[in-house]
Design a protein around this motif. Structure first.
Motif, PDB file in Angstrom:
ATOM      1  N   GLY A 260      10.066 -38.948   5.477  1.00 28.51           N
ATOM      2  CA  GLY A 260       9.569 -40.170   4.844  1.00 28.51           C
ATOM      3  C   GLY A 260       8.050 -40.181   4.772  1.00 28.51           C
ATOM      4  N   PHE A 261       7.531 -41.284   4.244  1.00 32.14           N
ATOM      5  CA  PHE A 261       6.082 -41.367   4.036  1.00 32.14           C
ATOM      6  C   PHE A 261       5.643 -42.821   4.083  1.00 32.14           C
ATOM      7  CE2 PHE A 261       2.101 -41.250   1.599  1.00 32.14           C
ATOM      8  CZ  PHE A 261       1.500 -40.122   2.129  1.00 32.14           C
ATOM      9  N   THR A 262       4.636 -43.097   4.930  1.00 36.77           N
ATOM     10  CA  THR A 262       4.022 -44.417   4.998  1.00 36.77           C
ATOM     11  C   THR A 262       2.512 -44.256   4.810  1.00 36.77           C
ATOM     12  OG1 THR A 262       3.606 -44.325   7.396  1.00 36.77           O
ATOM     13  CG2 THR A 262       5.760 -45.184   6.675  1.00 36.77           C
ATOM     14  N   PHE A 263       1.828 -45.380   4.675  1.00 31.67           N
ATOM     15  CA  PHE A 263       0.366 -45.328   4.565  1.00 31.67           C
ATOM     16  C   PHE A 263      -0.242 -44.676   5.804  1.00 31.67           C
ATOM     17  CE2 PHE A 263      -3.786 -47.246   5.545  1.00 31.67           C
ATOM     18  CZ  PHE A 263      -4.508 -46.804   4.450  1.00 31.67           C
ATOM     19  N   TYR A 264       0.339 -44.945   6.971  1.00 30.48           N
ATOM     20  CA  TYR A 264      -0.197 -44.384   8.222  1.00 30.48           C
ATOM     21  C   TYR A 264      -0.061 -42.864   8.238  1.00 30.48           C
ATOM     22  CZ  TYR A 264      -1.870 -45.218  12.982  1.00 30.48           C
ATOM     23  OH  TYR A 264      -2.643 -45.285  14.116  1.00 30.48           O
ATOM     24  N   ASP A 265       0.957 -42.337   7.566  1.00 33.39           N
ATOM     25  CA  ASP A 265       1.116 -40.890   7.458  1.00 33.39           C
ATOM     26  C   ASP A 265       0.016 -40.270   6.595  1.00 33.39           C
ATOM     27  OD1 ASP A 265       3.463 -40.839   8.999  1.00 33.39           O
ATOM     28  OD2 ASP A 265       4.718 -41.233   7.250  1.00 33.39           O
ATOM     29  N   LEU A 266      -0.614 -41.081   5.754  1.00 32.43           N
ATOM     30  CA  LEU A 266      -1.648 -40.575   4.849  1.00 32.43           C
ATOM     31  C   LEU A 266      -2.998 -40.409   5.537  1.00 32.43           C
ATOM     32  CD1 LEU A 266      -2.715 -39.921   1.958  1.00 32.43           C
ATOM     33  CD2 LEU A 266      -3.005 -42.403   1.630  1.00 32.43           C
ATOM     34  N   ILE A 267      -3.257 -41.155   6.604  1.00 35.05           N
ATOM     35  CA  ILE A 267      -4.599 -41.225   7.168  1.00 35.05           C
ATOM     36  C   ILE A 267      -5.133 -39.854   7.583  1.00 35.05           C
ATOM     37  CG2 ILE A 267      -5.913 -42.089   9.151  1.00 35.05           C
ATOM     38  CD1 ILE A 267      -4.256 -44.669   8.931  1.00 35.05           C
ATOM     39  N   PHE A 268      -4.329 -39.080   8.286  1.00 33.53           N
ATOM     40  CA  PHE A 268      -4.760 -37.776   8.777  1.00 33.53           C
ATOM     41  C   PHE A 268      -5.024 -36.787   7.629  1.00 33.53           C
ATOM     42  CE2 PHE A 268      -3.494 -34.285  12.110  1.00 33.53           C
ATOM     43  CZ  PHE A 268      -4.749 -33.717  11.967  1.00 33.53           C
ATOM     44  N   PRO A 269      -4.052 -36.561   6.728  1.00 32.68           N
ATOM     45  CA  PRO A 269      -4.330 -35.625   5.623  1.00 32.68           C
ATOM     46  C   PRO A 269      -5.436 -36.097   4.695  1.00 32.68           C
ATOM     47  CG  PRO A 269      -2.217 -36.719   5.302  1.00 32.68           C
ATOM     48  CD  PRO A 269      -2.653 -37.029   6.691  1.00 32.68           C
TER      49      PRO A 269
ATOM     50  N   PRO B 114      14.137 -33.343  -1.987  1.00 39.85           N
ATOM     51  CA  PRO B 114      15.533 -33.071  -1.595  1.00 39.85           C
ATOM     52  C   PRO B 114      15.728 -31.682  -0.994  1.00 39.85           C
ATOM     53  CG  PRO B 114      15.416 -34.045  -3.790  1.00 39.85           C
ATOM     54  CD  PRO B 114      14.022 -33.672  -3.415  1.00 39.85           C
ATOM     55  N   PHE B 115      14.845 -30.752  -1.302  1.00 41.40           N
ATOM     56  CA  PHE B 115      14.988 -29.373  -0.844  1.00 41.40           C
ATOM     57  C   PHE B 115      14.086 -29.053   0.356  1.00 41.40           C
ATOM     58  CE2 PHE B 115      15.413 -29.792  -5.433  1.00 41.40           C
ATOM     59  CZ  PHE B 115      16.745 -29.419  -5.612  1.00 41.40           C
ATOM     60  N   PHE B 116      12.967 -29.759   0.454  1.00 43.60           N
ATOM     61  CA  PHE B 116      12.018 -29.583   1.559  1.00 43.60           C
ATOM     62  C   PHE B 116      11.417 -30.957   1.814  1.00 43.60           C
ATOM     63  CE2 PHE B 116       8.247 -26.797   3.176  1.00 43.60           C
ATOM     64  CZ  PHE B 116       8.802 -26.784   4.446  1.00 43.60           C
ATOM     65  N   PRO B 117      12.041 -31.743   2.707  1.00 43.44           N
ATOM     66  CA  PRO B 117      11.711 -33.173   2.831  1.00 43.44           C
ATOM     67  C   PRO B 117      10.238 -33.439   3.126  1.00 43.44           C
ATOM     68  CG  PRO B 117      13.697 -32.644   4.059  1.00 43.44           C
ATOM     69  CD  PRO B 117      13.113 -31.338   3.629  1.00 43.44           C
ATOM     70  N   ILE B 118       9.759 -34.551   2.595  1.00 47.05           N
ATOM     71  CA  ILE B 118       8.403 -35.011   2.907  1.00 47.05           C
ATOM     72  C   ILE B 118       8.377 -35.392   4.385  1.00 47.05           C
ATOM     73  CG2 ILE B 118       6.677 -36.801   2.449  1.00 47.05           C
ATOM     74  CD1 ILE B 118       7.822 -36.929  -0.432  1.00 47.05           C
ATOM     75  N   ASN B 119       7.617 -34.644   5.175  1.00 48.38           N
ATOM     76  CA  ASN B 119       7.669 -34.796   6.628  1.00 48.38           C
ATOM     77  C   ASN B 119       6.301 -34.455   7.209  1.00 48.38           C
ATOM     78  OD1 ASN B 119       8.008 -33.722   9.477  1.00 48.38           O
ATOM     79  ND2 ASN B 119      10.091 -34.450   9.139  1.00 48.38           N
ATOM     80  N   LYS B 120       5.660 -35.437   7.814  1.00 48.15           N
ATOM     81  CA  LYS B 120       4.316 -35.233   8.356  1.00 48.15           C
ATOM     82  C   LYS B 120       4.326 -34.321   9.575  1.00 48.15           C
ATOM     83  CE  LYS B 120       0.441 -37.580  10.608  1.00 48.15           C
ATOM     84  NZ  LYS B 120       0.600 -36.794  11.863  1.00 48.15           N
ATOM     85  N   ILE B 121       5.301 -34.472  10.464  1.00 48.69           N
ATOM     86  CA  ILE B 121       5.297 -33.723  11.716  1.00 48.69           C
ATOM     87  C   ILE B 121       5.421 -32.223  11.449  1.00 48.69           C
ATOM     88  CG2 ILE B 121       6.547 -33.337  13.878  1.00 48.69           C
ATOM     89  CD1 ILE B 121       7.225 -36.353  13.817  1.00 48.69           C
ATOM     90  N   MET B 122       6.283 -31.833  10.510  1.00 54.13           N
ATOM     91  CA  MET B 122       6.374 -30.424  10.115  1.00 54.13           C
ATOM     92  C   MET B 122       5.306 -30.068   9.084  1.00 54.13           C
ATOM     93  SD  MET B 122      10.476 -29.609   9.902  1.00 54.13           S
ATOM     94  CE  MET B 122      10.844 -30.901   8.680  1.00 54.13           C
TER      95      MET B 122
ATOM     96  N   PHE C 275       5.070 -32.709   1.713  1.00 60.11           N
ATOM     97  CA  PHE C 275       4.149 -33.666   2.335  1.00 60.11           C
ATOM     98  C   PHE C 275       2.718 -33.395   1.896  1.00 60.11           C
ATOM     99  CE2 PHE C 275       1.178 -34.671   5.807  1.00 60.11           C
ATOM    100  CZ  PHE C 275       1.354 -36.045   5.886  1.00 60.11           C
ATOM    101  N   VAL C 276       2.333 -32.131   1.798  1.00 54.46           N
ATOM    102  CA  VAL C 276       0.991 -31.782   1.319  1.00 54.46           C
ATOM    103  C   VAL C 276       0.766 -32.354  -0.070  1.00 54.46           C
ATOM    104  CG1 VAL C 276      -0.511 -29.891   0.596  1.00 54.46           C
ATOM    105  CG2 VAL C 276       0.801 -29.689   2.716  1.00 54.46           C
ATOM    106  N   LEU C 277       1.741 -32.171  -0.959  1.00 54.15           N
ATOM    107  CA  LEU C 277       1.585 -32.651  -2.335  1.00 54.15           C
ATOM    108  C   LEU C 277       1.578 -34.177  -2.388  1.00 54.15           C
ATOM    109  CD1 LEU C 277       3.889 -30.132  -4.241  1.00 54.15           C
ATOM    110  CD2 LEU C 277       1.388 -30.219  -4.260  1.00 54.15           C
ATOM    111  N   CYS C 278       2.435 -34.813  -1.593  1.00 54.39           N
ATOM    112  CA  CYS C 278       2.492 -36.277  -1.588  1.00 54.39           C
ATOM    113  C   CYS C 278       1.190 -36.856  -1.036  1.00 54.39           C
ATOM    114  CB  CYS C 278       3.676 -36.747  -0.758  1.00 54.39           C
ATOM    115  SG  CYS C 278       3.954 -38.538  -0.807  1.00 54.39           S
ATOM    116  N   SER C 279       0.765 -36.391   0.127  1.00 61.05           N
ATOM    117  CA  SER C 279      -0.474 -36.903   0.728  1.00 61.05           C
ATOM    118  C   SER C 279      -1.681 -36.513  -0.113  1.00 61.05           C
ATOM    119  CB  SER C 279      -0.625 -36.377   2.155  1.00 61.05           C
ATOM    120  OG  SER C 279      -0.678 -34.962   2.194  1.00 61.05           O
ATOM    121  N   GLY C 280      -1.653 -35.307  -0.688  1.00 58.99           N
ATOM    122  CA  GLY C 280      -2.748 -34.875  -1.551  1.00 58.99           C
ATOM    123  C   GLY C 280      -2.841 -35.712  -2.813  1.00 58.99           C
TER     124      GLY C 280
END
Length: 370
Positions: free
Chosen positions: A57-66, A258-266, A271-276
């Motif tokens: 998943g993805f929240t605003f708080y997940d965005l802060i670090f990237p 669906p193939f490589f979930p959006i996941n901050k911990i991994m 996740f790179v593309l979403c946060s980017g």
């Protein structure tokens, strides 16, 4: 601390860095306490966004670090470009990159409690500052020694390569492509090779392999910095380009999800593309409002934070007790508030004390340079 001239900097970049940092030094605490004291729908939603996703998943708080890593990347064409203009040897610039990375790694271990030494096995070496250090170090090396075409190739090569590693390299007792907290390849390698204590027992959110895709957040920032440096592209066009690529990145992330979930911990490729993508949209907005439209009346507190981001991060994570200071200064006023709002008052006091501290540093032109 060094004296510096803030007027020569890209103000939208400093303001965005400050906006980003605000939420982890005191902004989140203020919103959480406000949500508890009130029944405001908007504040409750903001509070829900100031928590990390438990796994996918993805929240605003997940965005802060990237976003911070992206911002560091944006600054590289300016900072490294200036060094290269004055230094004949790229290797000399490389030495400064290694020095900066080493200092950040040490500061990260201090934040983790290095001075409360309880033995090597209880000392966490991996850290937020450590990931910033390593991702920016390798992105900087790529920037110095390769051209734009090669950098783009490396960007996509890392994202695809990480996807293949995480999905097709088997983990003993689990198999390949098991993207659970214990069964994924990144967590397994952390248990084998990451020095010191793991943050979450079976994995570390700032581990070894998962730092690799974070380089791409910095590279995306470098691409953006090069765009912002261009004198042949008008300001509004730069905003349009950043916005368009931001939307494209977010769209690709959700197609990949669906193939490589959006996941901050991994720190998955999606996740790179979403946060980017969201980083690009925030950069486009701040650049439009501050540098293109010159609407700057609101940015001062964020600039104070942004220009001393490492200082306030270290201070807020154990070096200074801002809560005690706020209690001392504002406790008499806070006690007159209704009980549910006293913690809101305290959280507001913490914000004010931190901003006062940063304003003093800004006025003295004292900035921690790492």
């Amino acid at each position: 601390m060094q004296k510096s001239n803030p007027s020569s900097r890209l103000q939208s970049l400093d303001a965005l860095r400050g906006f980003d940092m605000f939420w982890i030094i005191s902004g989140e605490g203020l919103i959480h306490e406000w949500a508890k004291a009130s029944d405001n729908t908007v504040i409750n939603w903001m509070s829900s966004q100031l928590h990390h996703s438990d796994w996918n998943g993805f929240t605003f708080y997940d965005l802060i670090f990237p976003l911070f890593i992206f911002i560091a990347g944006v600054s590289m064409p300016y900072s490294i470009g200036k060094q290269l203009a004055n230094q004949p040897s790229k290797n000399q610039v490389l030495k400064s990159l290694f020095k900066r990375a080493f200092i950040l790694i040490i500061l990260g271990t201090i934040v983790n409690g290095l001075f409360k030494w309880q033995g090597y096995e209880n000392t966490r070496i991996a850290s937020v500052l450590g990931r910033i250090a390593l991702s920016c170090l390798f992105a900087g090396i790529i920037f110095i020694y390769t051209d734009l075409k090669t950098q783009i190739f490396i960007f996509f090569g890392i994202l695809i390569g990480y996807f293949l590693l995480m999905n097709y390299v088997p983990v003993p007792n689990f198999g390949a492509g098991i993207l659970t907290k214990k069964g994924n390849l990144s967590a397994y390698l952390d248990r084998l090779f990451l020095p010191g204590k793991l943050h979450r027992k079976v994995y570390d959110p700032e581990g070894l392999l998962s730092t690799l895709p974070a380089i791409c957040n910095a590279l995306l920032g470098i691409f953006t910095g090069k765009l912002l440096q261009s004198t042949s592209i008008a300001g509004f066009k730069k905003v349009a380009i950043m916005s368009a690529f931001g939307i494209i990145c977010i769209s690709l992330a959700w197609l990949w999800n669906p193939f490589f979930p959006i996941n901050k911990i991994m720190w998955t490729s999606s996740f790179v593309l979403c946060s980017g993508g969201f980083s690009l949209l925030f950069m486009a907005f701040f650049y439009l409002v501050i540098d293109v439209l010159a609407i700057k009346f609101w940015i001062a507190p964020f600039v104070w934070i942004g220009m001393n981001s490492i200082t306030i991060y270290m201070a807020a994570h154990g070096l200074i007790n801002f809560e005690s200071t706020a209690n001392y200064l504002f406790g008499g006023l806070i006690q007159h508030l209704n009980t549910p709002w006293q913690l809101v008052g305290l959280a507001t006091g913490i914000v004010l004390v931190q901003l006062g501290f940063l304003y003093f540093l800004y006025r003295q032109k004292w900035f921690l340079k790492v």
